[in-house]
Design a protein around this motif. Structure first.
Motif, PDB file in Angstrom:
ATOM      1  N   THR A 130       0.811  -1.225   0.000  1.00 21.85           N
ATOM      2  CA  THR A 130       0.000   0.000   0.000  1.00 21.85           C
ATOM      3  C   THR A 130       0.838   1.266   0.000  1.00 21.85           C
ATOM      4  OG1 THR A 130      -0.127  -0.122   2.416  1.00 21.85           O
ATOM      5  CG2 THR A 130      -1.931  -1.134   1.158  1.00 21.85           C
ATOM      6  N   THR A 131       2.128   1.146   0.364  1.00 23.93           N
ATOM      7  CA  THR A 131       2.965   2.342   0.481  1.00 23.93           C
ATOM      8  C   THR A 131       4.103   2.415  -0.522  1.00 23.93           C
ATOM      9  OG1 THR A 131       4.383   1.249   2.125  1.00 23.93           O
ATOM     10  CG2 THR A 131       2.486   2.501   2.953  1.00 23.93           C
ATOM     11  N   PHE A 132       4.436   1.309  -1.159  1.00 24.34           N
ATOM     12  CA  PHE A 132       5.627   1.311  -2.014  1.00 24.34           C
ATOM     13  C   PHE A 132       5.473   0.280  -3.119  1.00 24.34           C
ATOM     14  CE2 PHE A 132       9.935   0.343  -3.304  1.00 24.34           C
ATOM     15  CZ  PHE A 132      10.578   1.569  -3.218  1.00 24.34           C
ATOM     16  N   TRP A 133       5.755   0.708  -4.351  1.00 28.90           N
ATOM     17  CA  TRP A 133       5.679  -0.197  -5.494  1.00 28.90           C
ATOM     18  C   TRP A 133       6.932  -0.081  -6.338  1.00 28.90           C
ATOM     19  CZ3 TRP A 133       2.073  -3.714  -7.444  1.00 28.90           C
ATOM     20  CH2 TRP A 133       0.933  -3.893  -6.638  1.00 28.90           C
ATOM     21  N   ARG A 134       7.352  -1.214  -6.901  1.00 34.42           N
ATOM     22  CA  ARG A 134       8.447  -1.247  -7.846  1.00 34.42           C
ATOM     23  C   ARG A 134       7.887  -1.532  -9.231  1.00 34.42           C
ATOM     24  NH1 ARG A 134      13.901  -2.999  -8.178  1.00 34.42           N
ATOM     25  NH2 ARG A 134      13.859  -0.911  -9.094  1.00 34.42           N
ATOM     26  N   THR A 152      22.773  -5.176 -13.518  1.00 31.01           N
ATOM     27  CA  THR A 152      21.871  -4.095 -13.868  1.00 31.01           C
ATOM     28  C   THR A 152      20.417  -4.531 -13.825  1.00 31.01           C
ATOM     29  OG1 THR A 152      21.608  -2.288 -15.459  1.00 31.01           O
ATOM     30  CG2 THR A 152      21.833  -4.517 -16.364  1.00 31.01           C
ATOM     31  N   GLN A 153      19.519  -3.582 -13.999  1.00 30.45           N
ATOM     32  CA  GLN A 153      18.090  -3.839 -14.097  1.00 30.45           C
ATOM     33  C   GLN A 153      17.538  -3.128 -15.326  1.00 30.45           C
ATOM     34  OE1 GLN A 153      15.746  -3.315 -10.462  1.00 30.45           O
ATOM     35  NE2 GLN A 153      17.616  -3.484  -9.245  1.00 30.45           N
ATOM     36  N   ILE A 154      16.578  -3.756 -15.966  1.00 34.46           N
ATOM     37  CA  ILE A 154      15.935  -3.207 -17.158  1.00 34.46           C
ATOM     38  C   ILE A 154      14.473  -2.906 -16.825  1.00 34.46           C
ATOM     39  CG2 ILE A 154      15.160  -3.708 -19.504  1.00 34.46           C
ATOM     40  CD1 ILE A 154      17.570  -5.554 -19.766  1.00 34.46           C
ATOM     41  N   TYR A 155      14.024  -1.702 -17.186  1.00 36.30           N
ATOM     42  CA  TYR A 155      12.634  -1.305 -16.975  1.00 36.30           C
ATOM     43  C   TYR A 155      11.948  -1.119 -18.326  1.00 36.30           C
ATOM     44  CZ  TYR A 155      14.677  -0.232 -12.424  1.00 36.30           C
ATOM     45  OH  TYR A 155      15.351  -0.310 -11.235  1.00 36.30           O
ATOM     46  N   PHE A 156      10.642  -0.842 -18.303  1.00 33.03           N
ATOM     47  CA  PHE A 156       9.869  -0.782 -19.539  1.00 33.03           C
ATOM     48  C   PHE A 156       9.045   0.503 -19.597  1.00 33.03           C
ATOM     49  CE2 PHE A 156      10.074  -5.156 -17.841  1.00 33.03           C
ATOM     50  CZ  PHE A 156      11.000  -5.664 -18.731  1.00 33.03           C
ATOM     51  N   THR A 157       9.071   1.139 -20.761  1.00 30.31           N
ATOM     52  CA  THR A 157       8.340   2.389 -20.936  1.00 30.31           C
ATOM     53  C   THR A 157       6.851   2.170 -20.701  1.00 30.31           C
ATOM     54  OG1 THR A 157       8.147   1.959 -23.315  1.00 30.31           O
ATOM     55  CG2 THR A 157       9.988   3.325 -22.593  1.00 30.31           C
ATOM     56  N   GLY A 158       6.212   3.194 -20.155  1.00 34.21           N
ATOM     57  CA  GLY A 158       4.779   3.119 -19.901  1.00 34.21           C
ATOM     58  C   GLY A 158       4.405   2.530 -18.556  1.00 34.21           C
ATOM     59  N   ASP A 159       5.359   2.007 -17.821  1.00 32.57           N
ATOM     60  CA  ASP A 159       5.054   1.447 -16.507  1.00 32.57           C
ATOM     61  C   ASP A 159       4.642   2.582 -15.565  1.00 32.57           C
ATOM     62  OD1 ASP A 159       5.444   0.405 -13.750  1.00 32.57           O
ATOM     63  OD2 ASP A 159       6.249  -1.355 -14.778  1.00 32.57           O
ATOM     64  N   PRO A 160       3.499   2.482 -14.909  1.00 32.61           N
ATOM     65  CA  PRO A 160       3.011   3.581 -14.070  1.00 32.61           C
ATOM     66  C   PRO A 160       3.845   3.840 -12.821  1.00 32.61           C
ATOM     67  CG  PRO A 160       1.635   1.634 -13.803  1.00 32.61           C
ATOM     68  CD  PRO A 160       2.562   1.345 -14.940  1.00 32.61           C
ATOM     69  N   TYR A 161       4.773   2.938 -12.489  1.00 34.20           N
ATOM     70  CA  TYR A 161       5.534   3.096 -11.252  1.00 34.20           C
ATOM     71  C   TYR A 161       6.966   3.589 -11.484  1.00 34.20           C
ATOM     72  CZ  TYR A 161       1.613   0.423  -9.486  1.00 34.20           C
ATOM     73  OH  TYR A 161       0.347  -0.003  -9.168  1.00 34.20           O
ATOM     74  N   LEU A 162       7.303   3.902 -12.714  1.00 30.11           N
ATOM     75  CA  LEU A 162       8.668   4.316 -13.020  1.00 30.11           C
ATOM     76  C   LEU A 162       9.098   5.551 -12.231  1.00 30.11           C
ATOM     77  CD1 LEU A 162       8.799   3.825 -16.899  1.00 30.11           C
ATOM     78  CD2 LEU A 162      10.060   2.496 -15.184  1.00 30.11           C
ATOM     79  N   SER A 166      12.735   5.006  -6.696  1.00 29.68           N
ATOM     80  CA  SER A 166      13.951   5.821  -6.695  1.00 29.68           C
ATOM     81  C   SER A 166      14.982   5.326  -7.701  1.00 29.68           C
ATOM     82  CB  SER A 166      14.563   5.847  -5.296  1.00 29.68           C
ATOM     83  OG  SER A 166      14.892   4.535  -4.856  1.00 29.68           O
ATOM     84  N   SER A 167      15.028   4.017  -7.939  1.00 33.24           N
ATOM     85  CA  SER A 167      16.019   3.482  -8.873  1.00 33.24           C
ATOM     86  C   SER A 167      15.655   3.802 -10.316  1.00 33.24           C
ATOM     87  CB  SER A 167      16.156   1.971  -8.686  1.00 33.24           C
ATOM     88  OG  SER A 167      16.687   1.668  -7.421  1.00 33.24           O
ATOM     89  N   SER A 168      14.418   3.513 -10.694  1.00 33.94           N
ATOM     90  CA  SER A 168      14.017   3.740 -12.083  1.00 33.94           C
ATOM     91  C   SER A 168      13.833   5.212 -12.404  1.00 33.94           C
ATOM     92  CB  SER A 168      12.725   2.975 -12.395  1.00 33.94           C
ATOM     93  OG  SER A 168      11.674   3.374 -11.542  1.00 33.94           O
TER      94      SER A 168
END
Length: 294
Positions: A130-134, A152-162, A166-168
């Motif tokens: 409820t307080t934190f999302w990755r 490393t970590q790979i993220y994806f465009t359009g993700d609502p939590y980007l 703090s990392s992304s």
């Protein structure tokens, strides 16, 4: 074990910059033509994952995705043949397989003669409480003899939590937020990277670990501070310099030949940090001291 149980762990990141001669001015600052950024190993890495490039679990929920790319030497051009690529990620319900013999959503492959690698798996998902999302992400470790492992970590465009993570949301992650395309009914993600023999810890990384540490047994204290992108241990004059060597570890370059001093930082909830200081003497004797901050 659910990854969400660890979502509040702080992250330590670093930036790897390609060789001089590929540095340019972007109008605001100097940067490399092929900057590759890296994160800490994280709490869910498991070594010795099976050598396989297909991680799809039959009957499991999740879109099929092909992750592929090219690994290059630090000159940003020469393909890296036979570099080792390890991939791991959560399932569709935000869980990492940390114990089973199946090593679900974990696998290892090697680059071909052209530096190319490829995995087929299922898309990970965002997770949290409820307080934190990755945001959804892939973990990668890329290694080869004589170079520092790239984690490393790979993220994806359009993700609502980007922007909420703090990392992304950091500037260092911009090149790792990737487009997900679709071809013949299958999602595709492309990630190229460049190896280096040394990585520099970022300002944000060092800011998480600087400060006063105490040894509960001896009462001794150590105070670390940042000068530009260098970690220093305060002394009577100014300080002792430490070089970042990867995996949350720093090493003193001023130790006499045959001796060694390493610092290993573990980041925990609430800003607490555990420091293990290990020293190896010329006779091979090894000693360790534990310090804590926060």
């Amino acid at each position: 074990m659910k990854r969400r149980d660890f979502t509040k762990l702080a992250s330590l990141s670093a930036v790897a910059v390609c060789a001089p001669g590929f540095i340019h001015f972007n109008g605001k600052s100097f940067e490399g033509d092929c900057v590759t950024t890296t994160d800490i190993l994280g709490p869910f890495y498991r070594p010795d994952s099976p050598v396989r490039d297909n991680l799809v679990i039959e009957g499991a929920v999740g879109d099929i995705v092909e992750l592929s790319g090219i690994v290059r030497h630090k000159d940003c051009q020469t393909p890296y043949e036979n570099a080792k690529i390890e991939l791991w990620h959560c399932s569709s319900d935000g869980i990492y397989d940390n114990a089973s013999d199946d090593y679900r959503y974990r696998g290892t492959t090697y680059c071909d003669a052209n530096g190319k690698y490829s995995f087929t798996t299922q898309m990970p998902v965002p997770y949290g409480d409820t307080t934190f999302w990755r945001p959804a992400h892939f973990h990668l470790m890329i290694s080869a003899p004589g170079i520092q492992s790239l984690i490393t970590q790979i993220y994806f465009t359009g993700d609502p939590y980007l922007e909420k993570d703090s990392s992304s949301a950091s500037a260092e992650a911009r090149s790792r937020i990737l487009e997900v395309t679709e071809e013949n009914g299958r999602k595709k993600v492309s990630f190229d990277c460049n190896m280096n023999d040394r990585l520099k810890a970022s300002f944000s990384a060092l800011d998480k670990i600087i400060g006063l540490y105490k040894n509960d047994n001896s009462g001794e204290s150590l105070e670390f501070f940042r000068q530009e992108d260098i970690l220093w241990l305060k002394n009577e004059v100014f300080g002792e310099k430490y070089d970042y060597t990867g995996n949350n570890e720093f090493e003193s370059p001023s130790i006499p030949t045959g001796m060694q001093e390493k610092l290993h930082f573990e980041l925990h909830e609430g800003g607490k940090v555990k420091l293990t200081q290990t020293r190896v003497r010329q006779n091979g004797r090894k000693t360790s001291q534990i310090y804590t901050k926060g």
